[in-house]
Scaffold this motif. Structure first.
Motif, PDB file in Angstrom:
ATOM      1  N   PRO A   1       1.171  -1.180  -0.175  1.00 41.44           N
ATOM      2  CA  PRO A   1      -0.350   0.432  -0.242  1.00 41.44           C
ATOM      3  C   PRO A   1       0.652   1.376   0.106  1.00 41.44           C
ATOM      4  CG  PRO A   1      -0.211  -1.422   1.602  1.00 41.44           C
ATOM      5  CD  PRO A   1       0.542  -2.214   1.242  1.00 41.44           C
ATOM      6  N   LYS A   2       0.340   2.479  -0.701  1.00 43.09           N
ATOM      7  CA  LYS A   2       0.756   3.559   0.011  1.00 43.09           C
ATOM      8  C   LYS A   2       0.268   4.816   0.607  1.00 43.09           C
ATOM      9  CE  LYS A   2       3.489   4.054  -4.886  1.00 43.09           C
ATOM     10  NZ  LYS A   2       3.017   4.719  -6.214  1.00 43.09           N
ATOM     11  N   LEU A   3       1.116   5.291   1.012  1.00 40.06           N
ATOM     12  CA  LEU A   3       0.230   6.715   1.308  1.00 40.06           C
ATOM     13  C   LEU A   3       0.480   7.883   1.047  1.00 40.06           C
ATOM     14  CD1 LEU A   3       1.735   6.135   5.133  1.00 40.06           C
ATOM     15  CD2 LEU A   3      -0.503   5.330   4.498  1.00 40.06           C
ATOM     16  N   ALA A   4      -0.127   8.753   0.905  1.00 40.01           N
ATOM     17  CA  ALA A   4      -0.393   9.714  -0.357  1.00 40.01           C
ATOM     18  C   ALA A   4      -1.101  11.121   0.695  1.00 40.01           C
ATOM     19  CB  ALA A   4      -0.824   9.345  -1.784  1.00 40.01           C
ATOM     20  N   GLY A   5       0.053  12.249  -0.385  1.00 39.85           N
ATOM     21  CA  GLY A   5      -0.327  13.532   0.855  1.00 39.85           C
ATOM     22  C   GLY A   5      -0.925  14.077  -0.717  1.00 39.85           C
ATOM     23  N   ALA A   6      -0.734  15.597  -0.090  1.00 37.30           N
ATOM     24  CA  ALA A   6      -0.482  16.553  -0.656  1.00 37.30           C
ATOM     25  C   ALA A   6      -0.579  18.012  -0.283  1.00 37.30           C
ATOM     26  CB  ALA A   6      -1.905  16.532  -2.051  1.00 37.30           C
ATOM     27  N   ALA A   7       0.057  18.911  -1.035  1.00 41.19           N
ATOM     28  CA  ALA A   7       0.564  20.859   0.317  1.00 41.19           C
ATOM     29  C   ALA A   7       0.111  21.060  -1.224  1.00 41.19           C
ATOM     30  CB  ALA A   7       1.808  20.375   0.810  1.00 41.19           C
ATOM     31  N   VAL A   8      -0.652  21.745  -1.334  1.00 42.40           N
ATOM     32  CA  VAL A   8      -1.275  23.262  -2.152  1.00 42.40           C
ATOM     33  C   VAL A   8      -0.696  24.398  -1.584  1.00 42.40           C
ATOM     34  CG1 VAL A   8      -2.969  24.299  -3.482  1.00 42.40           C
ATOM     35  CG2 VAL A   8      -2.855  21.189  -3.016  1.00 42.40           C
ATOM     36  N   SER A   9      -0.071  25.386  -2.650  1.00 40.36           N
ATOM     37  CA  SER A   9       0.193  26.702  -1.953  1.00 40.36           C
ATOM     38  C   SER A   9      -0.135  27.947  -2.984  1.00 40.36           C
ATOM     39  CB  SER A   9       1.496  26.652  -1.683  1.00 40.36           C
ATOM     40  OG  SER A   9       1.585  28.257  -1.197  1.00 40.36           O
ATOM     41  N   PRO A  10      -1.665  28.337  -2.841  1.00 42.05           N
ATOM     42  CA  PRO A  10      -1.674  29.208  -3.416  1.00 42.05           C
ATOM     43  C   PRO A  10      -2.152  30.715  -3.235  1.00 42.05           C
ATOM     44  CG  PRO A  10      -4.212  28.825  -2.003  1.00 42.05           C
ATOM     45  CD  PRO A  10      -2.713  28.357  -1.254  1.00 42.05           C
ATOM     46  N   HIS A  11      -1.419  31.393  -4.369  1.00 41.72           N
ATOM     47  CA  HIS A  11      -1.182  33.152  -3.891  1.00 41.72           C
ATOM     48  C   HIS A  11      -1.502  33.316  -5.457  1.00 41.72           C
ATOM     49  CE1 HIS A  11       0.675  35.663  -2.797  1.00 41.72           C
ATOM     50  NE2 HIS A  11       1.596  36.327  -3.331  1.00 41.72           N
ATOM     51  N   GLY A  12      -3.226  33.788  -5.030  1.00 42.45           N
ATOM     52  CA  GLY A  12      -3.419  35.117  -6.130  1.00 42.45           C
ATOM     53  C   GLY A  12      -3.580  34.319  -7.218  1.00 42.45           C
ATOM     54  N   LYS A  13      -3.609  34.522  -8.114  1.00 42.29           N
ATOM     55  CA  LYS A  13      -4.205  33.580  -9.226  1.00 42.29           C
ATOM     56  C   LYS A  13      -3.305  32.326  -9.727  1.00 42.29           C
ATOM     57  CE  LYS A  13      -5.786  37.263 -11.664  1.00 42.29           C
ATOM     58  NZ  LYS A  13      -5.226  38.743 -12.756  1.00 42.29           N
ATOM     59  N   VAL A  14      -2.362  32.000  -8.780  1.00 42.66           N
ATOM     60  CA  VAL A  14      -0.959  30.542  -9.550  1.00 42.66           C
ATOM     61  C   VAL A  14      -1.549  29.967  -7.591  1.00 42.66           C
ATOM     62  CG1 VAL A  14       1.785  30.402  -9.041  1.00 42.66           C
ATOM     63  CG2 VAL A  14       0.685  32.108  -9.930  1.00 42.66           C
ATOM     64  N   LYS A  15      -0.818  28.531  -8.500  1.00 47.08           N
ATOM     65  CA  LYS A  15      -1.279  27.635  -7.852  1.00 47.08           C
ATOM     66  C   LYS A  15      -0.183  26.836  -7.222  1.00 47.08           C
ATOM     67  CE  LYS A  15      -6.169  27.037  -6.869  1.00 47.08           C
ATOM     68  NZ  LYS A  15      -7.455  25.863  -7.639  1.00 47.08           N
ATOM     69  N   GLY A  16       0.740  26.373  -6.422  1.00 42.53           N
ATOM     70  CA  GLY A  16       1.354  25.288  -6.370  1.00 42.53           C
ATOM     71  C   GLY A  16       1.182  23.659  -5.832  1.00 42.53           C
ATOM     72  N   GLU A  17       1.850  23.085  -5.967  1.00 38.99           N
ATOM     73  CA  GLU A  17       1.180  22.229  -5.768  1.00 38.99           C
ATOM     74  C   GLU A  17       2.286  20.780  -5.563  1.00 38.99           C
ATOM     75  OE1 GLU A  17      -1.981  18.442  -5.845  1.00 38.99           O
ATOM     76  OE2 GLU A  17      -2.263  20.655  -6.661  1.00 38.99           O
ATOM     77  N   THR A  18       2.694  20.487  -4.359  1.00 38.22           N
ATOM     78  CA  THR A  18       3.420  18.586  -4.689  1.00 38.22           C
ATOM     79  C   THR A  18       2.895  18.001  -3.974  1.00 38.22           C
ATOM     80  OG1 THR A  18       5.930  17.979  -4.035  1.00 38.22           O
ATOM     81  CG2 THR A  18       4.858  19.515  -2.395  1.00 38.22           C
ATOM     82  N   PRO A  19       2.433  16.810  -4.973  1.00 37.96           N
ATOM     83  CA  PRO A  19       1.720  15.219  -4.000  1.00 37.96           C
ATOM     84  C   PRO A  19       2.405  14.247  -3.713  1.00 37.96           C
ATOM     85  CG  PRO A  19       1.159  15.260  -6.364  1.00 37.96           C
ATOM     86  CD  PRO A  19       2.202  17.064  -5.564  1.00 37.96           C
ATOM     87  N   PRO A  20       3.422  14.295  -2.539  1.00 37.44           N
ATOM     88  CA  PRO A  20       4.003  13.100  -1.506  1.00 37.44           C
ATOM     89  C   PRO A  20       3.702  11.608  -2.255  1.00 37.44           C
ATOM     90  CG  PRO A  20       4.504  14.350  -0.283  1.00 37.44           C
ATOM     91  CD  PRO A  20       3.529  14.960  -1.800  1.00 37.44           C
ATOM     92  N   SER A  21       4.302  10.801  -1.854  1.00 38.81           N
ATOM     93  CA  SER A  21       3.805   9.824  -1.381  1.00 38.81           C
ATOM     94  C   SER A  21       5.127   8.734  -1.456  1.00 38.81           C
ATOM     95  CB  SER A  21       2.591   8.148  -2.716  1.00 38.81           C
ATOM     96  OG  SER A  21       3.931   8.298  -3.614  1.00 38.81           O
ATOM     97  N   TYR A  22       4.390   7.139   0.139  1.00 39.07           N
ATOM     98  CA  TYR A  22       5.579   6.665   0.905  1.00 39.07           C
ATOM     99  C   TYR A  22       4.865   5.385   0.576  1.00 39.07           C
ATOM    100  CZ  TYR A  22       7.538   4.867   4.728  1.00 39.07           C
ATOM    101  OH  TYR A  22       8.858   4.021   4.991  1.00 39.07           O
ATOM    102  N   ASN A  23       5.524   4.712   0.484  1.00 42.18           N
ATOM    103  CA  ASN A  23       5.935   3.223  -0.311  1.00 42.18           C
ATOM    104  C   ASN A  23       5.526   1.974   0.817  1.00 42.18           C
ATOM    105  OD1 ASN A  23       5.678   0.366  -1.447  1.00 42.18           O
ATOM    106  ND2 ASN A  23       6.503   1.352  -3.261  1.00 42.18           N
ATOM    107  N   THR A  24       4.989   1.407   1.544  1.00 44.52           N
ATOM    108  CA  THR A  24       4.965   1.180   3.531  1.00 44.52           C
ATOM    109  C   THR A  24       5.479  -0.108   3.097  1.00 44.52           C
ATOM    110  OG1 THR A  24       3.000   0.446   3.229  1.00 44.52           O
ATOM    111  CG2 THR A  24       3.015   2.544   3.455  1.00 44.52           C
ATOM    112  N   GLU A  25       5.215  -1.051   1.510  1.00 50.32           N
ATOM    113  CA  GLU A  25       6.184  -2.218   1.549  1.00 50.32           C
ATOM    114  C   GLU A  25       7.842  -1.997   1.616  1.00 50.32           C
ATOM    115  OE1 GLU A  25       4.123  -4.353  -1.758  1.00 50.32           O
ATOM    116  OE2 GLU A  25       2.569  -4.719  -0.576  1.00 50.32           O
ATOM    117  N   LYS A  26       8.020  -1.430   0.370  1.00 46.78           N
ATOM    118  CA  LYS A  26       9.339  -0.469   0.234  1.00 46.78           C
ATOM    119  C   LYS A  26      10.078  -0.125   1.480  1.00 46.78           C
ATOM    120  CE  LYS A  26       9.098  -1.266  -4.581  1.00 46.78           C
ATOM    121  NZ  LYS A  26       9.385  -0.526  -5.605  1.00 46.78           N
TER     122      LYS A  26
END
Length: 143
Positions: A1-26
Motif C-alpha cells: 500500500p501507499k500513503l499519499a498526501g498533498a500540499a497546495v499553496s495558492p497565491h492569487g492567480k497562482v497555485k503550487g502543489e506537491t503530492p508526495p507518496s510513501y510506499n509502505t512495503e518498500k
C-alpha cells in the motif's frame, strides 16, 4: 500500500502543489512531483514535473480569445510529445473542436445541441501522413 498526501499553496492567480507518496512495503518515499498553475480567466498555464530530474515534464497553455474562440497547446518532455488545438462556438447550439499532435493525428469534432437534454456529436480522426487511416463517429447524447 501507499500513503499519499498533498500540499497546495495558492497565491492569487497562482497555485503550487506537491503530492508526495510513501510506499509502505518498500519503506521508501517516492520522489515527489511538483505542479504549478496560473489562471487569470483568459489565460491558463500549467506545468507538472514528475520527480525533480526533469525527464518527465508536461506543460499546457490555453487562452480564451473571446466568448467564441479558445486556443490551447501542450508539450511533454517524455517522448517529446506536443499538440495544438482550438475550439470555436458558432452559437448557443453549434460548436467545433480540433486538435493535431506531433504524430500528425488530426481530430475534429462537431456538436449540435438538439435540446437541453439531447446533443448530436460527430467526430473525425485522420493520420495526415497516411490518409487511409481514418475514423468517423456519430453519437447522440441524452441526459
Amino acid at each position: 500500500p501507499k500513503l499519499a498526501g498533498a500540499a497546495v499553496s495558492p497565491h492569487g492567480k497562482v497555485k503550487g502543489e506537491t503530492p508526495p507518496s510513501y510506499n509502505t512495503e518498500k519503506a521508501q518515499l517516492a520522489e515527489p512531483s511538483l505542479a504549478i498553475r496560473y489562471d487569470d480567466g483568459e489565460h491558463s498555464l500549467s506545468a507538472v514535473s514528475n520527480g525533480f530530474s526533469g525527464e518527465d515534464v508536461t506543460a499546457s497553455y490555453s487562452q480564451t480569445i473571446n466568448n467564441k474562440l479558445e486556443l490551447s497547446g501542450s508539450f511533454s518532455t517524455k517522448g517529446n510529445r506536443y499538440s495544438v488545438g482550438g475550439a470555436y462556438k458558432f452559437d448557443d447550439v453549434n460548436s467545433v473542436r480540433g486538435k493535431i499532435d506531433k504524430d500528425g493525428i488530426l481530430n475534429v469534432g462537431v456538436s449540435h445541441q438538439l435540446s437541453p437534454a439531447a446533443a448530436l456529436n460527430g467526430g473525425f480522426m485522420i493520420d495526415v501522413h497516411n490518409t487511409d487511416k481514418r475514423q468517423l463517429g456519430l453519437t447522440i447524447t441524452l441526459s
